[in-house]
Every structure is written in C-alpha cells, then in structure tokens.
Write an enzyme that holds these catalytic residues in place. Structure first.
Site, PDB file in Angstrom:
ATOM      1  N   HIS A 109       0.848  -1.198   0.000  1.00 49.55           N
ATOM      2  CA  HIS A 109       0.000   0.000   0.000  1.00 49.55           C
ATOM      3  C   HIS A 109       0.887   1.251   0.000  1.00 49.55           C
ATOM      4  O   HIS A 109       1.841   1.330   0.775  1.00 49.55           O
ATOM      5  CB  HIS A 109      -0.883  -0.019   1.258  1.00 49.55           C
ATOM      6  CG  HIS A 109      -1.783   1.170   1.352  1.00 49.55           C
ATOM      7  ND1 HIS A 109      -2.927   1.279   0.591  1.00 49.55           N
ATOM      8  CD2 HIS A 109      -1.708   2.305   2.084  1.00 49.55           C
ATOM      9  CE1 HIS A 109      -3.509   2.436   0.857  1.00 49.55           C
ATOM     10  NE2 HIS A 109      -2.794   3.079   1.760  1.00 49.55           N
ATOM     11  N   ASP A 145      -7.133  -2.316   4.066  1.00 45.25           N
ATOM     12  CA  ASP A 145      -5.765  -1.917   4.452  1.00 45.25           C
ATOM     13  C   ASP A 145      -5.573  -1.910   5.971  1.00 45.25           C
ATOM     14  O   ASP A 145      -4.859  -1.061   6.511  1.00 45.25           O
ATOM     15  CB  ASP A 145      -5.415  -0.533   3.859  1.00 45.25           C
ATOM     16  CG  ASP A 145      -5.514  -0.519   2.345  1.00 45.25           C
ATOM     17  OD1 ASP A 145      -5.154  -1.537   1.723  1.00 45.25           O
ATOM     18  OD2 ASP A 145      -5.949   0.502   1.770  1.00 45.25           O
TER      19      ASP A 145
HETATM   20  C1  GRF Z   1       1.477   0.765  -6.091  1.00 40.48           C
HETATM   21  O1  GRF Z   1       1.832   2.005  -5.538  1.00 40.48           O
HETATM   22  C2  GRF Z   1       0.507   0.048  -5.195  1.00 40.48           C
HETATM   23  O2  GRF Z   1       0.770   0.173  -3.840  1.00 40.48           O
HETATM   24  C3  GRF Z   1      -0.763   0.765  -5.555  1.00 40.48           C
HETATM   25  O3  GRF Z   1      -0.720   0.852  -6.963  1.00 40.48           O
HETATM   26  C4  GRF Z   1       0.641   0.924  -7.359  1.00 40.48           C
HETATM   27  C5  GRF Z   1       0.881  -0.176  -8.362  1.00 40.48           C
HETATM   28  O4  GRF Z   1       1.864   0.186  -9.274  1.00 40.48           O
HETATM   29  N1  GRF Z   1      -1.919   0.125  -5.010  1.00 40.48           N
HETATM   30  P1  GRF Z   1       2.246  -0.779 -10.497  1.00 40.48           P
HETATM   31  O5  GRF Z   1       0.996  -1.027 -11.294  1.00 40.48           O
HETATM   32  O6  GRF Z   1       2.819  -2.036  -9.934  1.00 40.48           O
HETATM   33  O7  GRF Z   1       3.273   0.004 -11.265  1.00 40.48           O
END
Ligand code: GRF
Length: 202
Positions: A109, A145
C-alpha cells in the site's frame, strides 16, 4: 515458495518481483491473476509467466461480489500458491477469497498505514499536507488496508510535489520492499497473531 501475484495496473511491482526471481531470488512466481487486461499481463508474457484475468462483472460493483471472489479463489487456487501477493490490485477481496488465502496474502500500500488507507492514499497524503508518507506491506484481513503490518518505509513529500511525483518516489521504495519481504518470507517465514506480524530472520 510458490507465489501468485494479483495486479490491476502497469505492473511495475510485479515486474520487480519477476526481475528479482530471474536474478535468483528465493521464490517462484507461478502466475499473475488480474481483474482486467492490464500492463501487468504484458509483463507476465514478457517473463513467460502464466496469466489469467478474472473480471469483476459490472453489476457486482453495486452488490454481491461473492461469485467473483469464488472465481478469483478458484483461479488463484489452481496455481497452488504458498503466498498470494496483491501488488497494485485495486480490488478488495471478500470472505469467499480469504477463507482460502487469509493469513498468507500480502498487500503493498502506498502510504504509512494506518494513515491514508484506501484507493487514493497518495492524493490523500498530499492533500492533508503530510511531510512524510511511504509504503506498507501488510497481511490482508477482512478490512480495507487494516491487516497486520509486515514492513514499512518512509518517503518524504517535498514542496511542489504532485501525486505523480510522490507516487513514483514511493514506488521506487515499494518495489524494493516487496522483493525484500517476499524473499525473507521464502527463506525464513513470518509469524502473526492477527494484529502484529514479524518477519523471521535468522
Ligand atoms: C502501487 O503504488 C501500489 O501500492 C498501488 O498501486 C501501485 C501499483 O503500481 N496500489 P504498479 O501497477 O505495480 O506500477
């Protein structure tokens, strides 16, 4: 340790896990499961990892998601994972999924929980005027979360930052942290009493 990754987006976290595995990390990503065709699915193809989409039917947005959760559990269960990693998976899983994978499912998160839970964590931290945010890897429980925190790392917010600049700075840390946590779990495991969780180092 067999790992199934869940994702919804560009998949940079998923790719970081795949790269780590290719470089010898002690886990085996056996599949990617997404809720829609997305960049992560392309990443799976690039790394030769099986992928599957379990789409959430539109009407389920309003009400019963039970069937989708059962379908998702069946898809994930088909790969017999030891650990499920939600890495940018923008869906809340329900009891029909957690009855199979609760206690062995991680989420990453983009905030320092319990501050700024939910889908807009980066924008919320910025709008609040927080000077420090970060990322949290936690076990998934029935809340949003709220599960036991496994690892966290702080990231500064600077004057003039936008949601995109902060999120990219967080994701640099997030990619490293999720690889470290999954590697440590594969080697040493973790314990949790349902509220607190600890990685077991040597
Ligand atoms: C990450 O920051 C995750 O925590 C959030 O979405 C983002 C995902 O990034 N929920 P990616 O698609 O892996 O580049």
């Amino acid at each position: 340790m067999r790992v199934v990754v869940l994702a919804s987006g560009t998949g940079s976290l998923f790719r970081a896990l795949c790269r780590a595995q290719a470089q010898g990390a002690p886990f085996d990503i056996v599949a990617l499961v997404a809720d829609k065709p997305c960049g992560a699915c392309e990443g799976a193809a690039e790394f030769g990892i099986p992928s599957q989409v379990v789409a959430l039917p539109a009407q389920a947005d309003a009400g019963d998601r039970g069937q989708w959760n059962r379908d998702l559990a069946a898809a994930v269960g088909g790969y017999s994972p030891d650990l499920v990693v939600s890495a940018g998976f923008m869906r809340i899983v329900g009891p029909e999924f957690l009855e199979h994978f609760g206690g062995r499912m991680l989420n990453t998160h983009p905030a320092l929980l319990p501050a700024f839970p939910g889908a807009h964590a980066v924008a919320d931290a910025l709008a609040y005027g927080a000077k420090v945010t970060g990322c949290t890897v936690h076990l998934v429980d029935a809340g949003v979360d709220t599960g036991p925190i496994v690892a966290q790392e702080a990231v500064e917010i600077h004057r003039g930052d936008t949601v995109d600049t902060v999120h990219e700075r967080i994701k640099v840390v997030e990619r490293r942290l999720i690889v470290e946590v999954v590697s440590t779990i594969a080697q040493h495991g973790y314990i949790s009493d349902g509220r607190k969780a600890y990685l077991l180092h040597e």
